[in-house]
Write an enzyme that holds these catalytic residues in place. Structure first.
Site, mmCIF file in Angstrom:
data_model
loop_
_atom_site.group_PDB
_atom_site.id
_atom_site.type_symbol
_atom_site.label_atom_id
_atom_site.label_comp_id
_atom_site.label_asym_id
_atom_site.label_seq_id
_atom_site.Cartn_x
_atom_site.Cartn_y
_atom_site.Cartn_z
ATOM 1 N N TRP A 181 0.910 -1.058 -0.102
ATOM 2 C CA TRP A 181 -0.058 -0.114 0.127
ATOM 3 C C TRP A 181 0.681 1.428 -0.079
ATOM 4 C CZ3 TRP A 181 1.773 2.499 4.047
ATOM 5 C CH2 TRP A 181 2.282 1.950 5.228
ATOM 6 N N ARG A 190 6.396 -0.709 -11.499
ATOM 7 C CA ARG A 190 7.681 -1.388 -11.262
ATOM 8 C C ARG A 190 7.429 -2.780 -11.720
ATOM 9 N NH1 ARG A 190 11.229 0.044 -5.997
ATOM 10 N NH2 ARG A 190 10.642 -1.878 -5.275
ATOM 11 N N LYS A 205 -2.395 -8.324 -7.865
ATOM 12 C CA LYS A 205 -3.228 -8.139 -6.787
ATOM 13 C C LYS A 205 -2.645 -7.042 -5.802
ATOM 14 C CE LYS A 205 -3.150 -9.120 -2.458
ATOM 15 N NZ LYS A 205 -3.875 -7.974 -2.001
ATOM 16 N N ALA A 207 -2.681 -4.014 -3.017
ATOM 17 C CA ALA A 207 -3.062 -4.050 -1.548
ATOM 18 C C ALA A 207 -4.540 -3.565 -1.040
ATOM 19 C CB ALA A 207 -2.260 -2.930 -0.593
ATOM 20 N N SER A 260 6.037 -7.254 3.310
ATOM 21 C CA SER A 260 6.787 -7.265 4.237
ATOM 22 C C SER A 260 7.554 -8.706 4.365
ATOM 23 C CB SER A 260 5.850 -7.409 5.694
ATOM 24 O OG SER A 260 5.053 -8.379 5.354
ATOM 25 N N GLU A 281 10.646 -8.451 -2.956
ATOM 26 C CA GLU A 281 11.137 -7.046 -2.429
ATOM 27 C C GLU A 281 10.539 -6.870 -1.209
ATOM 28 O OE1 GLU A 281 13.451 -5.137 -4.039
ATOM 29 O OE2 GLU A 281 13.184 -5.650 -5.992
ATOM 30 N N LEU A 282 11.455 -6.945 -0.281
ATOM 31 C CA LEU A 282 10.806 -7.296 1.192
ATOM 32 C C LEU A 282 11.140 -6.087 2.266
ATOM 33 C CD1 LEU A 282 11.326 -11.028 1.540
ATOM 34 C CD2 LEU A 282 9.332 -9.839 0.549
ATOM 35 N N ARG A 309 10.329 11.334 3.767
ATOM 36 C CA ARG A 309 9.481 10.949 2.513
ATOM 37 C C ARG A 309 8.429 9.612 2.780
ATOM 38 N NH1 ARG A 309 10.429 7.979 -2.590
ATOM 39 N NH2 ARG A 309 11.892 6.568 -1.571
ATOM 40 N N CYS A 315 10.332 1.127 2.478
ATOM 41 C CA CYS A 315 11.199 0.111 2.650
ATOM 42 C C CYS A 315 12.598 0.538 2.879
ATOM 43 C CB CYS A 315 11.015 -0.907 1.611
ATOM 44 S SG CYS A 315 11.181 -0.330 -0.060
ATOM 45 N N GLU A 412 11.730 -2.814 11.632
ATOM 46 C CA GLU A 412 11.300 -1.791 10.872
ATOM 47 C C GLU A 412 10.332 -0.839 11.359
ATOM 48 O OE1 GLU A 412 9.468 -3.415 7.129
ATOM 49 O OE2 GLU A 412 10.219 -2.022 5.874
ATOM 50 N N SER A 472 16.187 6.183 -5.325
ATOM 51 C CA SER A 472 15.215 5.581 -6.125
ATOM 52 C C SER A 472 15.134 6.022 -7.630
ATOM 53 C CB SER A 472 14.078 5.272 -5.562
ATOM 54 O OG SER A 472 14.089 4.621 -4.398
#
Ligand code: NAP
Length: 510
Positions: A181, A190, A205, A207, A260, A281-282, A309, A315, A412, A472
């Site tokens: 999300w 991406r 799918k 969020a 996550s 991508e966790l 930001r 992440c 995190e 990024s």
């Protein structure tokens, strides 16, 4: 299928400032453009389950939309649609796929105001940042549109036998794409853009908390000329009810997941049953290291970008500030002074620079982490409290003196909380930075270029910002090591994730 604005849902406006009243009718018009159904084979349809779920504005807590909720049968119908056109789509000339992506880039850019407003409405980020995400997210469409035309193989000779050897890249096949999300547009582009570029079909799918942007993006892909069935979208209130049947189906060839680490671990185990290609991508726990020779004003500016930001819900967000003991007081004071300047509020309001957390659970989680740090001896320099009233707000916070056993060092944070820890030597900085199971982003501030190389040697992270807090880019290979995942998104590597390599050994012509 009904579109959102035609349904009887309400807006968060009752306690809003006067400046927001004028925007309400504009928002109704915008929401009316967002499909509420499931996208299967080019049509927006109702779910077979007959179930729906609500989407809330986290700045007000009010329901802004009601969506169709997909179940297992819908999920398989979406996969059927993707599989039915996979062969034909793989044979579509690369130039055609490239031009669809280019048109999609242009349409997303034209619709920037709409996409940005949707993201702020459903996720809470300040409107200016949402515009930043539109630009960033659209770049993946342009970048992979360009890469589509360059998906070449190699030619060589077997060195011992001399026979010709060819390699070619083929689309890996139907993919399941699962997005989080926090960046509702960029996380979708991406994945969708390289899949389209490579010639894969897909089921997306998005969020549960932020489906609106993904739905409008999918409609935009159709408007850009993407053929029916190539992209199917099924979101709903139970993620596993959708993903499990798709992942158990032998026709699926790949899963690409951003989210996550605990969910990624479950999906990796599930993917092993069907030996799926995986991109993961966790989570992250980024160190932000400030050496004694750093330009402290530049470091504070970098820290604001790396920490604040997206309201800290990234992440790549700096999670642990590691600052040389000789400059820690000065850095902390300057950083706290910059944090005090943030204006917390509804991201749609002028001048707001820090929006709400995405949901109440996120506020509770952050409050627990801060309370834990304080109980262990941490000192709050600024912030440290929930914001009372409507919506899910937590004050931007700076903590010093917490020990490294604190949860803010280990976990995190995913919110606007910045804990600062001291170090004395370069070796200690590296050791503290690597003292985590995560390995996504890291940041180093120093004016010594030799140290930059030494730090990149020592840091076990997939990304490193050198005197920069925001790194990024669609042209950069984004991804982590250790529990932060595997695979790369963006750059030339991003399209490879959606291809499989075939080798052809040719009879020796001599
Ligand atoms: P999350 O809870 O793992 O959810 C991510 C996605 O997975 C959502 O679409 C979610 O659906 C779905 N999901 C949840 N449980 C599932 C299950 N059992 N089976 C299949 N799908 C499932 O993560 P999040 O809270 O949305 O996002 C925050 C996390 O994402 C953070 O850890 C952050 O670091 C990470 N992240 C990583 C990157 C990166 O590039 N490395 C980028 C952005 C975010 P529902 O919404 O329906 O629950």
């Amino acid at each position: 299928m009904g579109y959102l604005g035609l349904q009887s849902h309400s807006f968060g406006c009752c306690s809003s400032p006067a400046s927001r009243w004028g925007k309400v009718s504009h928002m109704k018009e915008l929401l009316a453009k967002v499909p509420a159904g499931l996208l299967i084979n080019g049509e927006w349809v109702d779910s077979i389950t007959g179930e729906t779920y609500d989407v809330k504005n986290p700045a007000t807590g009010e329901v802004i939309a009601t969506m169709q909720s997909a179940g297992a049968e819908d999920a398989i119908k979406a996969l059927d649609a993707a599989c039915a056109v996979q062969k034909e789509w793989a044979q579509t000339p690369a130039r055609e796929r490239s031009e669809i992506l280019r048109r999609a880039f242009e349409l997303v850019t034209e619709r920037a105001e709409e996409f940005a407003t949707l993201m702020t409405l459903e996720m809470g980020k300040p409107l200016a940042e949402a515009h930043g995400e539109v630009k960033y997210g659209a770049e993946y469409l342009r970048w992979f549109g360009e890469e589509a035309a360059r998906m070449n193989g190699r030619f060589g000779h077997a060195p011992d036998a001399g026979f010709p050897m060819l390699t070619r890249r083929k689309p890996v096949g139907p993919c399941l794409l699962i997005t989080p999300w926090n960046f509702p547009l960029a996380m979708a582009t991406r994945k969708v853009a390289p899949a389209v570029a490579a010639g894969c079909t897909m089921v997306l799918k998005s969020a549960r908390l932020t489906p609106l942007t993904a739905q409008y993006f999918a409609q935009t892909m159709l408007d850009a000329g993407l053929p029916s069935g190539v992209l199917n979208v099924v979101s709903g209130k139970s993620a596993s009810a959708i993903s499990n049947p798709i992942m158990e189906d032998r026709r699926l060839r790949k899963i690409s997941f951003t989210g996550s680490t605990p969910v990624g671990q479950k999906l990796l185990a599930k993917a092993s049953e069907n030996v799926l290609r995986t991109s993961m991508e966790l989570g992250g726990n980024a160190p932000f290291i400030v050496f004694e020779d750093a330009d402290l004003d530049a470091a504070v500016k970098g820290a604001m970008g790396a920490k604040m930001r997206n309201i800290g819900e990234a992440c790549t967000a700096a999670n642990r500030f590691l600052v040389h003991s000789s400059v820690i007081d000065e850095f902390s004071a300057k950083f706290a002074a910059a944090i005090v300047e943030l204006k917390v509020g509804n991201g749609l309001d002028d001048g707001v620079t820090c929006g709400p957390m995405v949901e109440q659970d996120a506020v509770d989680h952050i409050a627990e982490l801060v309370d834990d740090a304080v109980a262990r001896g941490g000192r709050i320099l600024v912030g440290g409290k929930r914001v009372e009233g409507a919506g899910y707000f937590y004050e931007p916070t700076v903590i010093v003196d917490a020990p490294i056993e604190s949860r803010v060092f280990r976990e995190e944070i995913f919110g606007p909380v910045a804990p600062i820890f001291p170090f004395d030597t370069e070796a200690e900085a590296v050791e503290l930075a690597n003292d985590t199971e995560y390995g996504l982003a890291s940041y180093v501030f120093t004016q010594d270029p030799d140290r930059m190389y030494r730090m990149s040697d020592g840091l076990e992270f997939g990304l490193m910002g050198f005197n920069s807090g925001v790194i990024s880019n669609a042209a950069a290979p984004f991804g982590g090591v250790k529990h932060s995942g595997m695979g790369r998104e963006g750059a030339a590597e991003g399209i490879e994730e959606y291809t499989s390599l075939q080798y052809i050994g040719v009879k020796n012509p001599y």
